[in-house]
Structure formats: C-alpha cells, structure tokens
Design an enzyme around this catalytic site. Structure first.
Site, PDB file in Angstrom:
ATOM      1  N   GLY A   8       0.829  -1.211   0.000  1.00 42.81           N
ATOM      2  CA  GLY A   8       0.000   0.000   0.000  1.00 42.81           C
ATOM      3  C   GLY A   8       0.863   1.260   0.000  1.00 42.81           C
ATOM      4  O   GLY A   8       0.504   2.283   0.552  1.00 42.81           O
ATOM      5  N   LEU A  10       1.519   3.456  -2.124  1.00 46.69           N
ATOM      6  CA  LEU A  10       1.044   4.665  -2.820  1.00 46.69           C
ATOM      7  C   LEU A  10      -0.081   5.350  -2.061  1.00 46.69           C
ATOM      8  O   LEU A  10      -0.614   6.366  -2.504  1.00 46.69           O
ATOM      9  CB  LEU A  10       0.567   4.311  -4.238  1.00 46.69           C
ATOM     10  CG  LEU A  10       1.656   3.786  -5.176  1.00 46.69           C
ATOM     11  CD1 LEU A  10       1.076   3.490  -6.552  1.00 46.69           C
ATOM     12  CD2 LEU A  10       2.811   4.779  -5.293  1.00 46.69           C
ATOM     13  N   GLY A  11      -0.431   4.824  -0.912  1.00 45.17           N
ATOM     14  CA  GLY A  11      -1.518   5.388  -0.118  1.00 45.17           C
ATOM     15  C   GLY A  11      -1.068   6.603   0.693  1.00 45.17           C
ATOM     16  O   GLY A  11       0.091   7.034   0.616  1.00 45.17           O
ATOM     17  N   GLN A  12      -2.015   7.140   1.506  1.00 47.15           N
ATOM     18  CA  GLN A  12      -1.709   8.361   2.262  1.00 47.15           C
ATOM     19  C   GLN A  12      -0.568   8.125   3.243  1.00 47.15           C
ATOM     20  O   GLN A  12       0.384   8.914   3.306  1.00 47.15           O
ATOM     21  CB  GLN A  12      -2.977   8.805   3.046  1.00 47.15           C
ATOM     22  CG  GLN A  12      -2.776  10.091   3.814  1.00 47.15           C
ATOM     23  CD  GLN A  12      -3.819  10.349   4.880  1.00 47.15           C
ATOM     24  OE1 GLN A  12      -4.552   9.442   5.289  1.00 47.15           O
ATOM     25  NE2 GLN A  12      -3.885  11.584   5.340  1.00 47.15           N
ATOM     26  N   ASP A  34       2.626  -1.701  -4.519  1.00 52.81           N
ATOM     27  CA  ASP A  34       1.204  -1.327  -4.533  1.00 52.81           C
ATOM     28  C   ASP A  34       0.564  -1.949  -5.767  1.00 52.81           C
ATOM     29  O   ASP A  34       1.248  -2.556  -6.588  1.00 52.81           O
ATOM     30  CB  ASP A  34       1.027   0.211  -4.507  1.00 52.81           C
ATOM     31  CG  ASP A  34      -0.310   0.620  -3.866  1.00 52.81           C
ATOM     32  OD1 ASP A  34      -0.305   1.476  -2.963  1.00 52.81           O
ATOM     33  OD2 ASP A  34      -1.347   0.022  -4.224  1.00 52.81           O
ATOM     34  N   ILE A  35      -0.733  -1.767  -5.880  1.00 54.35           N
ATOM     35  CA  ILE A  35      -1.488  -2.478  -6.917  1.00 54.35           C
ATOM     36  C   ILE A  35      -1.330  -1.820  -8.277  1.00 54.35           C
ATOM     37  O   ILE A  35      -1.713  -2.383  -9.304  1.00 54.35           O
ATOM     38  CB  ILE A  35      -2.975  -2.560  -6.479  1.00 54.35           C
ATOM     39  CG1 ILE A  35      -3.701  -3.660  -7.234  1.00 54.35           C
ATOM     40  CG2 ILE A  35      -3.653  -1.186  -6.638  1.00 54.35           C
ATOM     41  CD1 ILE A  35      -4.956  -4.133  -6.555  1.00 54.35           C
ATOM     42  N   ASP A  52      -0.625  -7.108  -5.649  1.00 54.31           N
ATOM     43  CA  ASP A  52      -1.999  -7.167  -5.141  1.00 54.31           C
ATOM     44  C   ASP A  52      -1.925  -8.038  -3.897  1.00 54.31           C
ATOM     45  O   ASP A  52      -1.580  -9.227  -3.990  1.00 54.31           O
ATOM     46  CB  ASP A  52      -2.908  -7.799  -6.215  1.00 54.31           C
ATOM     47  CG  ASP A  52      -4.330  -8.048  -5.698  1.00 54.31           C
ATOM     48  OD1 ASP A  52      -5.227  -8.237  -6.534  1.00 54.31           O
ATOM     49  OD2 ASP A  52      -4.523  -8.053  -4.455  1.00 54.31           O
ATOM     50  N   TYR A 141     -15.168  -1.682   8.432  1.00 56.44           N
ATOM     51  CA  TYR A 141     -13.793  -1.206   8.696  1.00 56.44           C
ATOM     52  C   TYR A 141     -13.414  -1.501  10.149  1.00 56.44           C
ATOM     53  O   TYR A 141     -12.333  -2.016  10.431  1.00 56.44           O
ATOM     54  CB  TYR A 141     -13.729   0.294   8.428  1.00 56.44           C
ATOM     55  CG  TYR A 141     -12.381   0.931   8.591  1.00 56.44           C
ATOM     56  CD1 TYR A 141     -12.138   1.839   9.625  1.00 56.44           C
ATOM     57  CD2 TYR A 141     -11.342   0.669   7.704  1.00 56.44           C
ATOM     58  CE1 TYR A 141     -10.908   2.458   9.760  1.00 56.44           C
ATOM     59  CE2 TYR A 141     -10.113   1.293   7.830  1.00 56.44           C
ATOM     60  CZ  TYR A 141      -9.907   2.184   8.871  1.00 56.44           C
ATOM     61  OH  TYR A 141      -8.678   2.794   9.000  1.00 56.44           O
ATOM     62  N   LYS A 145     -10.587  -3.954  11.674  1.00 56.78           N
ATOM     63  CA  LYS A 145      -9.501  -3.452  12.523  1.00 56.78           C
ATOM     64  C   LYS A 145      -9.418  -4.245  13.829  1.00 56.78           C
ATOM     65  O   LYS A 145      -8.332  -4.609  14.281  1.00 56.78           O
ATOM     66  CB  LYS A 145      -9.675  -1.956  12.797  1.00 56.78           C
ATOM     67  CG  LYS A 145      -9.386  -1.082  11.573  1.00 56.78           C
ATOM     68  CD  LYS A 145      -7.997  -1.373  11.013  1.00 56.78           C
ATOM     69  CE  LYS A 145      -7.655  -0.502   9.818  1.00 56.78           C
ATOM     70  NZ  LYS A 145      -6.351  -0.852   9.222  1.00 56.78           N
TER      71      LYS A 145
HETATM   72  C1  VAH Z   1     -10.693   6.734   7.961  1.00 54.85           C
HETATM   73  N1  VAH Z   1      -8.603   7.972   7.877  1.00 54.85           N
HETATM   74  O1  VAH Z   1     -11.259   7.807   8.076  1.00 54.85           O
HETATM   75  C2  VAH Z   1      -9.192   6.682   8.235  1.00 54.85           C
HETATM   76  C3  VAH Z   1      -8.900   6.437   9.696  1.00 54.85           C
HETATM   77  C4  VAH Z   1      -9.436   7.099  12.052  1.00 54.85           C
HETATM   78  C5  VAH Z   1      -9.703   7.341  10.616  1.00 54.85           C
HETATM   79  O2  VAH Z   1      -9.047   5.112  10.057  1.00 54.85           O
HETATM   80  O3  VAH Z   1     -11.281   5.728   7.650  1.00 54.85           O
END
Ligand code: VAH
Length: 314
Positions: A8, A10-12, A34-35, A52, A141, A145
């Site tokens: 990942g 290329l992500g933030q 990255d993908i 991937d 999400y 986590k």
């Molecule tokens: C999101 N930036 O908003 C992420 C993060 C705590 C926020 O997990 O999904």
C-alpha cells in the site's frame, strides 16, 4: 540493517512512510509495493513492485527475492469505502492481512500494520478512551480493525512473529491525500481554504475526532518498530493521538491565515454516522509509557505547516 517491504506504498500513509524509510535506511533497503505503478507520485522511478496483497504466492515471491527482514502492511480500504462494498472490504482488508502475516511468519519478518480509532464502537467510552476497553464496532472497517488486532496478537503469541501496531486517529497530510476516509474532511478543508477560501464539511459541527499530523504518525511507526521488544507489554493496538477537534476548531485555526475563510456544512449521513460511533478523544498514555510515543504538531502548528505546503504545491 533493516530491509523493509511496504504494501500500500502509494496510499496516504504508505507514500510518506516510504520516503522516511528511504531517508533512514537507504533507498536500496526499502521496497515499496502497490497495486498500480507510481504515476505522479514522489515514489516514481525508484525500486518499486506491483503487488496485489490478495495474491499470496506473488507476495512471498517478491519478499523472498528482496530478502527483507521487515514487512509494513498498509494496503487497506478505509472506513467509508468499506461501507460501499463490505464483502470486497473483508476480502482485501482481511485477505491481505492474512497473506501478509503468513509471509511474515514463513520468512521470519518483523511486522507492522495499523489499526484505527475505527476499531471502537458506540458502546466504547467516548472520552479519553482507554487502550483496553470494549470494542464492538458497527462498521466493516471497524470489524476488520478489531479482527486485525486480534490476529496480529495471535501470530505473536502462537508463532512468535514480532508483530507491532498502533491505532491511528485521523491523519492529516499534504503529500498524498487520503481516499474514502471519514476523517478526510480534515485534509480537504486545508486544500479548499488555500484554493477557494471556503469549504462545505461533510462532517457536522461539534463532531469531535482524534487527529494527528502525518509526520507524527510516521515517527510513531519508526519509534514503535525500533523499540526494545522487552519493554512492550502490548503489541498491536497502541492508542496514539495528538489532538481532538471538530470542523469549527480547524476553521478558527485557518482564519489565523485567511480571516475571511467560510465554513459551511453539507453533512454526509454515512460518514457522519461512522464518526458518531467513534470516540471523541482517546488516551495515548500506554504508548507514551511503553515506548516513548510523542507527537509534536498541535492544531495551529499543523495548520501553519499544511497551508505553507499547499501554497507551494499549488
Ligand atoms: C478513515 N482515515 O477515516 C481513516 C482512519 C481514524 C480514521 O481510520 O477511515
């Protein structure tokens, strides 16, 4: 010497983490993956591999060839994106994590992956949320986590994999904007302030969430990974944060540069609903005690840095 594979990249987080790792350990000792190819990215043209994370064989092949000793697994879909396609989110977020942990186990790699304040839910204490507390998230999400925290802990207890991780708050950065997050308003507001002098926030007034500037987040990853393992009583779910604010507070800080800045609201019910299930502020004392976590950017220092950098960028 550390040799680190980043997924990942290329992500933030991945983009700035890769730049920092190259600075610390040397370009040849960092393999960003990255993908897709790095186009219009600061990572363009340097060692880079397409990966991937749902492709286990390819992940092991790339990691064997690079002969690394550390895996930093960042490839994941963020909160709002996960709610659009929960089944895809499970496949990528959990499928990718299982592959990364299996790769770390078989190749004996030290392992980092982030959790999030998104791992908490509506029944979690909302203010000064402790590191160990009830976690019943109501988003895919959040389920990813919490599952990830438990899985990383299992790989440490069962297989001795040196897994480590933090629960990140919203992260603010200007190098690579986030995508699909609930806290993204706190990044967009700075770009809109510089470009247009106004912003319509999709998160409502009075909605407090934990936030941190990206430089502090990257330093936290480095500090945790370099920490003496004997000092770590916990492994994968360290609360880290610097500040908690709502859109009004950011606007106030921005008006120190742009007195006429106008903040309005166009609330997105999905992301507002997610934000209301997250804590208002979390307690980071365990990270401070166990491995010296420290964050340097408060709201005004972050605002000054973001506005300066965005003006240069534009
Ligand atoms: C999101 N930036 O908003 C992420 C993060 C705590 C926020 O997990 O999904």
């Amino acid at each position: 010497m550390k040799r680190i594979i980043v997924t990942g990249a290329l992500g933030q987080i991945g983009t700035e983490l890769t730049l920092k790792l190259r600075e610390l350990y040397g370009e040849d000792n960092v393999l960003p993956t990255d993908i897709k190819e790095p186009v219009d990215s600061p990572l363009e043209g340097k060692p880079f591999e397409i990966l991937d994370v749902t492709d286990y064989e390819e992940m092991v092949r790339i990691c064997k060839e690079f002969n690394g000793d550390t895996m930093m697994h960042l490839a994941a879909l963020l909160s709002a994106t996960c709610e659009k396609d929960p089944q895809l989110a499970w496949n990528i977020n959990m499928g990718g994590l299982v592959n990364a942990l299996e790769t770390a186990r078989t190749l004996n790699l030290q392992f980092f992956t982030p959790s999030s304040i998104g791992s908490f839910g509506p029944s979690t204490p909302k203010d000064n949320t402790p590191q160990t507390t009830i976690q019943r998230p109501v988003t895919m999400y959040g389920v990813n986590k919490v599952s990830g925290e438990l899985l990383c802990n299992y790989y440490f207890e069962k297989f001795g994999v040196d897994t480590r991780g933090v629960r990140f708050p919203g992260l603010i950065s200007h190098v690579r904007e986030p995508g699909g997050g609930t806290t993204d308003y706190a990044v967009e507001i700075f770009f809109e302030a510089v470009k247009n002098g106004k912003y319509a926030s999709f998160i409502d007034k009075g909605t407090f969430m934990d936030m941190m500037y990206m430089d502090d987040a990257i330093q936290a990853i480095i500090d945790l990974m370099e920490a003496d393992a004997s000092k770590l009583e916990d492994r994968n779910a360290f609360n880290v944060t610097k500040m908690s604010f709502d859109p009004e507070m950011v606007a106030e800080s921005i008006r120190r540069h742009y007195p006429e800045f106008e903040l309005t609201y166009d609330v997105d019910p999905v992301r507002q609903g997610i934000a209301e299930n997250w804590p208002n502020s979390i307690d980071a004392s365990e990270a401070k005690r166990q491995w010296g976590f420290d964050a340097k950017f408060d709201l005004d220092k972050m605002t000054d840095t973001m506005i300066e950098a965005i003006k240069k960028k534009l």
